[in-house]
Design a protein around this motif. Structure first.
Motif, PDB file in Angstrom:
ATOM      1  N   GLY A 165       3.771  10.656   9.061  1.00 25.72           N
ATOM      2  CA  GLY A 165       3.735   9.266   8.627  1.00 25.72           C
ATOM      3  C   GLY A 165       2.463   8.889   7.906  1.00 25.72           C
ATOM      4  N   GLU A 166       1.633   9.859   7.541  1.00 22.97           N
ATOM      5  CA  GLU A 166       0.390   9.574   6.827  1.00 22.97           C
ATOM      6  C   GLU A 166       0.652   9.279   5.347  1.00 22.97           C
ATOM      7  OE1 GLU A 166      -2.255  12.665   9.581  1.00 22.97           O
ATOM      8  OE2 GLU A 166      -1.651  13.198   7.536  1.00 22.97           O
ATOM      9  N   SER A 167       1.733   9.853   4.824  1.00 25.66           N
ATOM     10  CA  SER A 167       2.109   9.641   3.421  1.00 25.66           C
ATOM     11  C   SER A 167       3.542   9.136   3.351  1.00 25.66           C
ATOM     12  CB  SER A 167       1.977  10.938   2.619  1.00 25.66           C
ATOM     13  OG  SER A 167       0.651  11.410   2.632  1.00 25.66           O
ATOM     14  N   ASP A 168       3.794   8.230   2.406  1.00 27.90           N
ATOM     15  CA  ASP A 168       5.143   7.689   2.238  1.00 27.90           C
ATOM     16  C   ASP A 168       6.089   8.740   1.665  1.00 27.90           C
ATOM     17  OD1 ASP A 168       4.864   4.773   2.947  1.00 27.90           O
ATOM     18  OD2 ASP A 168       3.275   4.960   1.466  1.00 27.90           O
ATOM     19  N   PHE A 169       5.598   9.482   0.685  1.00 30.74           N
ATOM     20  CA  PHE A 169       6.405  10.540   0.084  1.00 30.74           C
ATOM     21  C   PHE A 169       5.465  11.545  -0.566  1.00 30.74           C
ATOM     22  CE2 PHE A 169       5.845   7.402  -3.278  1.00 30.74           C
ATOM     23  CZ  PHE A 169       5.559   8.172  -4.393  1.00 30.74           C
ATOM     24  N   GLY A 170       6.036  12.642  -1.009  1.00 27.82           N
ATOM     25  CA  GLY A 170       5.230  13.665  -1.662  1.00 27.82           C
ATOM     26  C   GLY A 170       5.798  14.019  -3.013  1.00 27.82           C
ATOM     27  N   ILE A 171       4.944  14.568  -3.852  1.00 31.17           N
ATOM     28  CA  ILE A 171       5.394  15.091  -5.137  1.00 31.17           C
ATOM     29  C   ILE A 171       4.695  16.431  -5.337  1.00 31.17           C
ATOM     30  CG2 ILE A 171       3.669  13.692  -6.361  1.00 31.17           C
ATOM     31  CD1 ILE A 171       5.652  13.702  -8.752  1.00 31.17           C
ATOM     32  N   GLY A 172       5.502  17.482  -5.473  1.00 31.82           N
ATOM     33  CA  GLY A 172       4.916  18.810  -5.553  1.00 31.82           C
ATOM     34  C   GLY A 172       5.977  19.882  -5.568  1.00 31.82           C
ATOM     35  N   PRO A 173       5.560  21.129  -5.434  1.00 31.81           N
ATOM     36  CA  PRO A 173       6.507  22.239  -5.508  1.00 31.81           C
ATOM     37  C   PRO A 173       7.295  22.431  -4.225  1.00 31.81           C
ATOM     38  CG  PRO A 173       4.286  23.056  -5.151  1.00 31.81           C
ATOM     39  CD  PRO A 173       4.162  21.584  -5.335  1.00 31.81           C
ATOM     40  N   ARG A 179       0.865  -1.173   0.000  1.00 32.36           N
ATOM     41  CA  ARG A 179       0.000   0.000   0.000  1.00 32.36           C
ATOM     42  C   ARG A 179       0.903   1.223   0.000  1.00 32.36           C
ATOM     43  NH1 ARG A 179      -1.430   3.560   3.815  1.00 32.36           N
ATOM     44  NH2 ARG A 179      -3.465   4.600   3.699  1.00 32.36           N
ATOM     45  N   ILE A 180       0.580   2.198  -0.830  1.00 35.09           N
ATOM     46  CA  ILE A 180       1.372   3.415  -0.928  1.00 35.09           C
ATOM     47  C   ILE A 180       0.454   4.613  -0.720  1.00 35.09           C
ATOM     48  CG2 ILE A 180       2.946   4.771  -2.355  1.00 35.09           C
ATOM     49  CD1 ILE A 180       3.394   2.258  -4.057  1.00 35.09           C
ATOM     50  N   ALA A 181       0.900   5.553   0.102  1.00 33.97           N
ATOM     51  CA  ALA A 181       0.181   6.816   0.272  1.00 33.97           C
ATOM     52  C   ALA A 181       1.065   7.929  -0.277  1.00 33.97           C
ATOM     53  CB  ALA A 181      -0.142   7.061   1.735  1.00 33.97           C
ATOM     54  N   PRO A 189       9.485  -1.021   0.095  1.00 35.43           N
ATOM     55  CA  PRO A 189       9.804  -1.455  -1.278  1.00 35.43           C
ATOM     56  C   PRO A 189       8.831  -0.968  -2.349  1.00 35.43           C
ATOM     57  CG  PRO A 189      10.157  -3.253   0.249  1.00 35.43           C
ATOM     58  CD  PRO A 189       9.537  -2.138   1.050  1.00 35.43           C
ATOM     59  N   ALA A 190       7.526  -1.060  -2.079  1.00 33.03           N
ATOM     60  CA  ALA A 190       6.542  -0.649  -3.081  1.00 33.03           C
ATOM     61  C   ALA A 190       6.672   0.841  -3.384  1.00 33.03           C
ATOM     62  CB  ALA A 190       5.135  -0.974  -2.601  1.00 33.03           C
ATOM     63  N   ALA A 191       6.822   1.651  -2.340  1.00 32.86           N
ATOM     64  CA  ALA A 191       6.971   3.097  -2.529  1.00 32.86           C
ATOM     65  C   ALA A 191       8.284   3.406  -3.255  1.00 32.86           C
ATOM     66  CB  ALA A 191       6.928   3.808  -1.177  1.00 32.86           C
ATOM     67  N   THR A 192       9.331   2.644  -2.963  1.00 27.71           N
ATOM     68  CA  THR A 192      10.612   2.832  -3.647  1.00 27.71           C
ATOM     69  C   THR A 192      10.468   2.608  -5.144  1.00 27.71           C
ATOM     70  OG1 THR A 192      11.884   2.170  -1.693  1.00 27.71           O
ATOM     71  CG2 THR A 192      12.999   2.014  -3.816  1.00 27.71           C
ATOM     72  N   ARG A 193       9.738   1.556  -5.521  1.00 24.18           N
ATOM     73  CA  ARG A 193       9.530   1.269  -6.953  1.00 24.18           C
ATOM     74  C   ARG A 193       8.788   2.412  -7.647  1.00 24.18           C
ATOM     75  NH1 ARG A 193      10.275  -4.236  -8.264  1.00 24.18           N
ATOM     76  NH2 ARG A 193      11.948  -4.951  -6.884  1.00 24.18           N
ATOM     77  N   PRO A 227       0.928  22.675  -0.459  1.00 23.30           N
ATOM     78  CA  PRO A 227       2.347  22.376  -0.233  1.00 23.30           C
ATOM     79  C   PRO A 227       2.711  22.201   1.237  1.00 23.30           C
ATOM     80  CG  PRO A 227       2.131  24.011  -1.946  1.00 23.30           C
ATOM     81  CD  PRO A 227       0.751  23.791  -1.411  1.00 23.30           C
ATOM     82  N   ALA A 228       2.216  23.090   2.111  1.00 27.44           N
ATOM     83  CA  ALA A 228       2.537  22.970   3.538  1.00 27.44           C
ATOM     84  C   ALA A 228       1.978  21.672   4.112  1.00 27.44           C
ATOM     85  CB  ALA A 228       1.985  24.163   4.305  1.00 27.44           C
ATOM     86  N   GLU A 229       0.778  21.282   3.671  1.00 28.98           N
ATOM     87  CA  GLU A 229       0.145  20.059   4.168  1.00 28.98           C
ATOM     88  C   GLU A 229       0.883  18.817   3.692  1.00 28.98           C
ATOM     89  OE1 GLU A 229      -4.498  21.641   4.454  1.00 28.98           O
ATOM     90  OE2 GLU A 229      -3.751  20.702   2.618  1.00 28.98           O
ATOM     91  N   ILE A 230       1.501  18.880   2.500  1.00 25.04           N
ATOM     92  CA  ILE A 230       2.273  17.740   1.986  1.00 25.04           C
ATOM     93  C   ILE A 230       3.397  17.402   2.956  1.00 25.04           C
ATOM     94  CG2 ILE A 230       3.911  17.012   0.197  1.00 25.04           C
ATOM     95  CD1 ILE A 230       2.190  18.530  -1.834  1.00 25.04           C
TER      96      ILE A 230
END
Length: 305
Positions: A141-149, A94-96, A282-286, A131-134
């Protein structure tokens, strides 16, 4: 010769701590059980593993050899178990992902479609955040990683890996600029009714900084949180919408034109956001590997043009 895994664990604990009592405390077994296991192991091997005195416990030459072999064996077992776990995570993980709404609506969908083709069982949760919420979502720990500005919320605990330096454009109805052009200056934009994203967005922060530096006043006539709303308003000729290039449709209405903002040129950095000292699953890394490859291809294509 049958040597049990637990016997070797006990032996390594005694060897590393240099104490039967400390070893028994670490592995939560009684002193007598630890002592009995060592004696049994020595009997099975036919060698003495420890030199014992009332004050110390020291390894013999045979003990040193067994300690090194056991430690190497445990590392191999742990590596094998980790590989098995990674396979299971990849299949049923599972990825967030925390993403800005613009990224979630434009660049992420085709990437997720590619990822799903290879890993159909992985469940992905996309959190559309400011952006601040990301950054806060990743920190909690709610999200594995973010993508944004990039954003002011970025701190030492975060790693921002640049992926794209995206131009900011203006979607301008031709009634406000009848003469065909490729560019428009901020000063000229300031004389039009302007459609802008809300102050909670990183793009607005970039724009505010630019107008302040240029000594220009740029008051929005309409202000929205969703880029698609601004596009609809520009198409309705309510004003000139200021937007990142990625959100503007490749095919626009005949009565509007897409112009590159100059004097100054505006750009915003898009990146991959992670916690600096926390490894991804691992899944998030991929998925992050796929994202990196995709943006590298975009950058290489743009350089060749």
């Amino acid at each position: 010769m049958e040597i049990h895994y637990k016997q070797l664990q006990t032996f390594v604990q005694v060897a590393e701590t240099g104490s039967f009592r400390l070893a028994s405390s670490h592995i939560h077994r009684s002193f007598s059980v630890v002592s009995a296991q060592i004696k049994q192991l020595e009997a099975q091997l036919g060698v003495k593993l420890f030199e014992r005195t009332t004050r110390s416990v020291r390894l013999t030459v045979a003990g040193e050899l067994l300690k090194k072999a056991a430690q190497n064996g445990f590392r191999e077992i742990e590596a094998g178990l980790q590989e098995i776990q990674e396979i299971m995570d990849i299949r049923k993980g599972r990825i967030a992902v925390a993403s800005s709404p613009i990224m979630a609506g434009t660049l992420l969908p085709p990437l997720l479609a590619t990822f799903e083709a290879d890993y159909p069982s992985i469940r992905i949760l996309v959190r559309e955040l400011t952006p601040a919420e990301i950054y806060q979502s990743i920190l909690r720990g709610e999200s594995d990683f973010g993508i944004g500005p990039a954003h002011d919320a970025e701190g030492q605990e975060f790693k921002f890996e640049p992926l794209l330096n995206e131009e900011v454009m203006a979607l301008v109805p031709k009634k406000f600029k009848p003469v065909p052009s490729q560019t428009i200056g901020l000063k000229e934009l300031s004389r039009m009714p302007v459609l802008q994203l809300s102050n909670a967005t990183a793009l607005r922060s970039v724009l505010n900084h630019a107008v302040k530096k240029a000594g220009i006043t740029l008051e929005p006539k309409y202000e929205c949180s969703q880029a698609q709303t601004l596009i609809a308003m520009a198409n309705a000729e309510l004003g000139a919408a200021i937007l990142p290039r990625s959100i503007i449709p490749t095919q626009t209405e005949a009565h509007v034109q897409v112009l590159r903002i100059v004097s100054p040129t505006l750009k915003r950095k898009i990146g991959l956001i992670t916690l600096r000292d926390k490894a991804l699953r691992p899944a998030a890394t991929r998925l992050t590997e796929l994202i990196r490859t995709h943006f590298q291809q975009i950058t290489s294509h743009d350089k060749r043009r």
